[in-house]
Write a protein that holds these residues in place. Structure first.
Motif, PDB file in Angstrom:
ATOM      1  N   GLU A 253       9.264  -8.153   9.890  1.00 32.38           N
ATOM      2  CA  GLU A 253       9.149  -9.583   9.816  1.00 32.38           C
ATOM      3  C   GLU A 253      10.183 -10.353  11.020  1.00 32.38           C
ATOM      4  OE1 GLU A 253       8.706  -9.645   4.984  1.00 32.38           O
ATOM      5  OE2 GLU A 253      10.772  -9.881   5.667  1.00 32.38           O
ATOM      6  N   ALA A 254      11.289  -9.706  11.299  1.00 29.88           N
ATOM      7  CA  ALA A 254      12.227 -10.309  12.421  1.00 29.88           C
ATOM      8  C   ALA A 254      11.461 -10.545  13.757  1.00 29.88           C
ATOM      9  CB  ALA A 254      13.389  -9.579  12.533  1.00 29.88           C
ATOM     10  N   ALA A 255      10.422  -9.680  13.954  1.00 33.51           N
ATOM     11  CA  ALA A 255       9.735  -9.562  15.119  1.00 33.51           C
ATOM     12  C   ALA A 255       8.477 -10.674  15.222  1.00 33.51           C
ATOM     13  CB  ALA A 255       9.033  -8.263  15.280  1.00 33.51           C
ATOM     14  N   GLY A 256       8.289 -11.403  13.810  1.00 31.54           N
ATOM     15  CA  GLY A 256       7.427 -12.684  13.552  1.00 31.54           C
ATOM     16  C   GLY A 256       6.220 -11.833  13.112  1.00 31.54           C
ATOM     17  N   HIS A 257       5.867 -10.783  12.766  1.00 28.09           N
ATOM     18  CA  HIS A 257       4.951 -10.338  12.130  1.00 28.09           C
ATOM     19  C   HIS A 257       4.500 -10.818  10.541  1.00 28.09           C
ATOM     20  CE1 HIS A 257       4.416  -8.354  16.093  1.00 28.09           C
ATOM     21  NE2 HIS A 257       5.258  -7.515  15.723  1.00 28.09           N
ATOM     22  N   GLY A 258       3.288 -11.004  10.204  1.00 30.90           N
ATOM     23  CA  GLY A 258       2.919 -11.115   8.718  1.00 30.90           C
ATOM     24  C   GLY A 258       2.995  -9.906   8.276  1.00 30.90           C
ATOM     25  N   VAL A 259       3.479  -9.691   7.146  1.00 37.05           N
ATOM     26  CA  VAL A 259       3.565  -8.424   6.279  1.00 37.05           C
ATOM     27  C   VAL A 259       2.988  -8.586   4.917  1.00 37.05           C
ATOM     28  CG1 VAL A 259       5.246  -6.642   5.427  1.00 37.05           C
ATOM     29  CG2 VAL A 259       5.625  -7.538   7.627  1.00 37.05           C
ATOM     30  N   LEU A 260       2.135  -7.832   4.372  1.00 38.26           N
ATOM     31  CA  LEU A 260       1.802  -7.625   2.991  1.00 38.26           C
ATOM     32  C   LEU A 260       2.186  -6.202   2.486  1.00 38.26           C
ATOM     33  CD1 LEU A 260       0.539  -8.626   0.461  1.00 38.26           C
ATOM     34  CD2 LEU A 260      -1.701  -7.946   1.378  1.00 38.26           C
ATOM     35  N   ALA A 261       2.977  -5.961   1.421  1.00 40.88           N
ATOM     36  CA  ALA A 261       3.299  -4.741   0.991  1.00 40.88           C
ATOM     37  C   ALA A 261       3.097  -4.880  -0.365  1.00 40.88           C
ATOM     38  CB  ALA A 261       4.464  -4.539   1.277  1.00 40.88           C
ATOM     39  N   TYR A 262       2.543  -4.025  -1.118  1.00 40.24           N
ATOM     40  CA  TYR A 262       2.349  -4.163  -2.517  1.00 40.24           C
ATOM     41  C   TYR A 262       2.361  -2.693  -3.184  1.00 40.24           C
ATOM     42  CZ  TYR A 262      -2.492  -3.034  -2.117  1.00 40.24           C
ATOM     43  OH  TYR A 262      -3.843  -2.068  -1.862  1.00 40.24           O
ATOM     44  N   ASP A 263       2.960  -2.651  -4.480  1.00 40.61           N
ATOM     45  CA  ASP A 263       2.861  -1.216  -4.975  1.00 40.61           C
ATOM     46  C   ASP A 263       1.300  -1.195  -5.469  1.00 40.61           C
ATOM     47  OD1 ASP A 263       5.391  -0.880  -5.028  1.00 40.61           O
ATOM     48  OD2 ASP A 263       6.100  -1.447  -6.802  1.00 40.61           O
ATOM     49  N   LEU A 264       0.886  -0.135  -5.317  1.00 36.97           N
ATOM     50  CA  LEU A 264      -0.537   0.288  -5.699  1.00 36.97           C
ATOM     51  C   LEU A 264      -0.676   0.134  -7.272  1.00 36.97           C
ATOM     52  CD1 LEU A 264      -1.076   3.711  -3.810  1.00 36.97           C
ATOM     53  CD2 LEU A 264      -1.926   1.182  -3.078  1.00 36.97           C
ATOM     54  N   LEU A 265      -1.821   0.056  -7.888  1.00 33.41           N
ATOM     55  CA  LEU A 265      -1.961  -0.105  -9.184  1.00 33.41           C
ATOM     56  C   LEU A 265      -1.586   1.085  -9.911  1.00 33.41           C
ATOM     57  CD1 LEU A 265      -2.753  -1.857 -11.634  1.00 33.41           C
ATOM     58  CD2 LEU A 265      -5.073  -0.764 -11.364  1.00 33.41           C
ATOM     59  N   GLY A 266      -0.517   1.016 -10.917  1.00 33.28           N
ATOM     60  CA  GLY A 266      -0.196   2.329 -11.618  1.00 33.28           C
ATOM     61  C   GLY A 266       1.099   2.725 -10.989  1.00 33.28           C
ATOM     62  N   TYR A 267       1.747   2.225  -9.978  1.00 34.58           N
ATOM     63  CA  TYR A 267       2.722   2.649  -9.327  1.00 34.58           C
ATOM     64  C   TYR A 267       4.158   1.526  -9.362  1.00 34.58           C
ATOM     65  CZ  TYR A 267       0.022   6.230  -7.216  1.00 34.58           C
ATOM     66  OH  TYR A 267      -0.951   7.308  -6.743  1.00 34.58           O
ATOM     67  N   GLY A 268       5.265   2.003  -9.383  1.00 39.36           N
ATOM     68  CA  GLY A 268       6.498   0.971  -8.912  1.00 39.36           C
ATOM     69  C   GLY A 268       6.239   0.049  -9.924  1.00 39.36           C
ATOM     70  N   ALA A 269       6.449  -1.296  -9.427  1.00 41.74           N
ATOM     71  CA  ALA A 269       6.471  -2.607 -10.154  1.00 41.74           C
ATOM     72  C   ALA A 269       5.299  -3.273 -10.752  1.00 41.74           C
ATOM     73  CB  ALA A 269       7.297  -3.567  -9.827  1.00 41.74           C
ATOM     74  N   SER A 270       4.110  -2.577 -10.037  1.00 44.31           N
ATOM     75  CA  SER A 270       2.726  -3.230 -10.764  1.00 44.31           C
ATOM     76  C   SER A 270       2.300  -2.557 -11.994  1.00 44.31           C
ATOM     77  CB  SER A 270       1.776  -2.594  -9.707  1.00 44.31           C
ATOM     78  OG  SER A 270       1.817  -3.222  -8.255  1.00 44.31           O
ATOM     79  N   GLU A 271       1.280  -3.276 -12.569  1.00 46.06           N
ATOM     80  CA  GLU A 271       0.829  -2.776 -13.820  1.00 46.06           C
ATOM     81  C   GLU A 271       0.536  -1.421 -13.817  1.00 46.06           C
ATOM     82  OE1 GLU A 271      -2.422  -4.568 -17.030  1.00 46.06           O
ATOM     83  OE2 GLU A 271      -2.186  -5.626 -15.218  1.00 46.06           O
ATOM     84  N   ARG A 272       0.578  -0.581 -15.218  1.00 48.83           N
ATOM     85  CA  ARG A 272       0.300   0.567 -15.287  1.00 48.83           C
ATOM     86  C   ARG A 272      -0.812   0.798 -16.435  1.00 48.83           C
ATOM     87  NH1 ARG A 272       6.300   2.985 -14.563  1.00 48.83           N
ATOM     88  NH2 ARG A 272       6.689   1.057 -15.643  1.00 48.83           N
TER      89      ARG A 272
END
Length: 282
Positions: free
Chosen positions: A54-73
């Motif tokens: 992000e500091a280098a100016g790039h757009g970033v999309l990160a997400y937790d896969l379905l069933g993982y982390g903070a995403s729905e399970r």
């Protein structure tokens, strides 16, 4: 800079009727980098990588896969790598990302291989980091567990489950101290409830199946986007031989093997991962 665990994914989206936790920044370079994690992990694994991108100016999309982390399970939803690739297509459409650079680790790499071979026109570049591929997964131990003992493992007491998962996580790094304290706690956190434990087996372990990557393997030779294969030299789960095979099968792919790094090179050497991504983008 390293993002705090609570700051990595800061919002939710509903895609195809399910909730996914995500982070998106637009950047100023015109590049959109999509980060896909693997198992047993979630987007926390990118916490030292995202700030530099992000500091280098790039757009970033990160997400937790379905069933993982903070995403729905949801326990009644397919979370195989094939289904995750279908969902990735929906995510990109909703976020209005026409083309992107995919940076994918472990089973996220399987998702990326499936997506890349299905939708090559949607990719600018591809990076596979210690990715599952071909018949490299699951291990013989997990094959036996899935075949004969999955229900028993799913029902194990919470302390036993956490001890098992801790042993697994400690194997992902070359220096065990890197997988301890707050770091270990962050990886264990999504699994500390009964739902979290059930989700680990239903959404992750039950879908440890190499059929999709073996089916995709013959199509790797059709990829023409700039590709880097990045691997920890000491990976105890995905042998370097598979990295070399991927590099040979994907036209013009560049292979980098990181010394003194294991299956989670983002933990062992995040600076090197950042450098490899920046080199890929050019």
């Amino acid at each position: 800079m390293i993002l705090d665990r609570g700051m990595i994914l800061d919002r939710d989206m509903i895609v195809d009727g399910v909730r996914l936790a995500y982070r998106q920044t637009t950047g100023r370079t015109g590049e959109t980098l999509v980060l896909l994690h693997g198992t047993p992990s979630h987007s926390y694994i990118w916490r030292a990588v995202i700030p530099a991108l992000e500091a280098a100016g790039h757009g970033v999309l990160a997400y937790d896969l379905l069933g993982y982390g903070a995403s729905e399970r949801p326990l009644n939803r397919d979370t195989s790598v094939t289904a995750q690739a279908d969902l990735l297509e929906e995510v990109l459409a909703q976020r209005e990302i026409a083309r992107c650079t995919l940076i994918a680790h472990d089973i996220g790499g399987a998702v990326a291989q499936i997506f890349a071979t299905r939708h090559p026109n949607r990719l600018e570049r591809l990076m596979l980091i210690d990715s599952v591929s071909y018949d490299s997964w699951p291990s013989a131990t997990w094959q036996q567990i899935i075949r004969d003992h999955l229900d028993d493992y799913s029902a194990m007491p919470q302390p036993d489950f956490e001890a098992m998962l801790t042993r697994q996580l400690t194997m992902t790094v070359t220096d065990p101290t890197r997988m301890s304290g707050e770091t270990l706690e962050a990886y264990l956190a999504p699994h500390r409830t009964a739902l979290g434990r059930a989700s680990f087996f239903e959404h992750q372990v039950r879908h440890y199946d190499s059929t999709p990557t073996q089916r995709t393997a013959p199509l790797l030779k059709t990829l023409t986007v700039p590709t880097r294969i990045v691997w920890g030299a000491e990976d105890r789960w995905q042998p370097v031989s598979y990295a070399k095979r991927l590099a040979a099968d994907i036209p013009a792919a560049h292979l980098t093997i990181i010394p003194n790094a294991g299956h989670f090179p983002m933990e062992d050497n995040p600076t090197r991962i950042i450098t490899e991504i920046q080199t890929l983008i050019g």
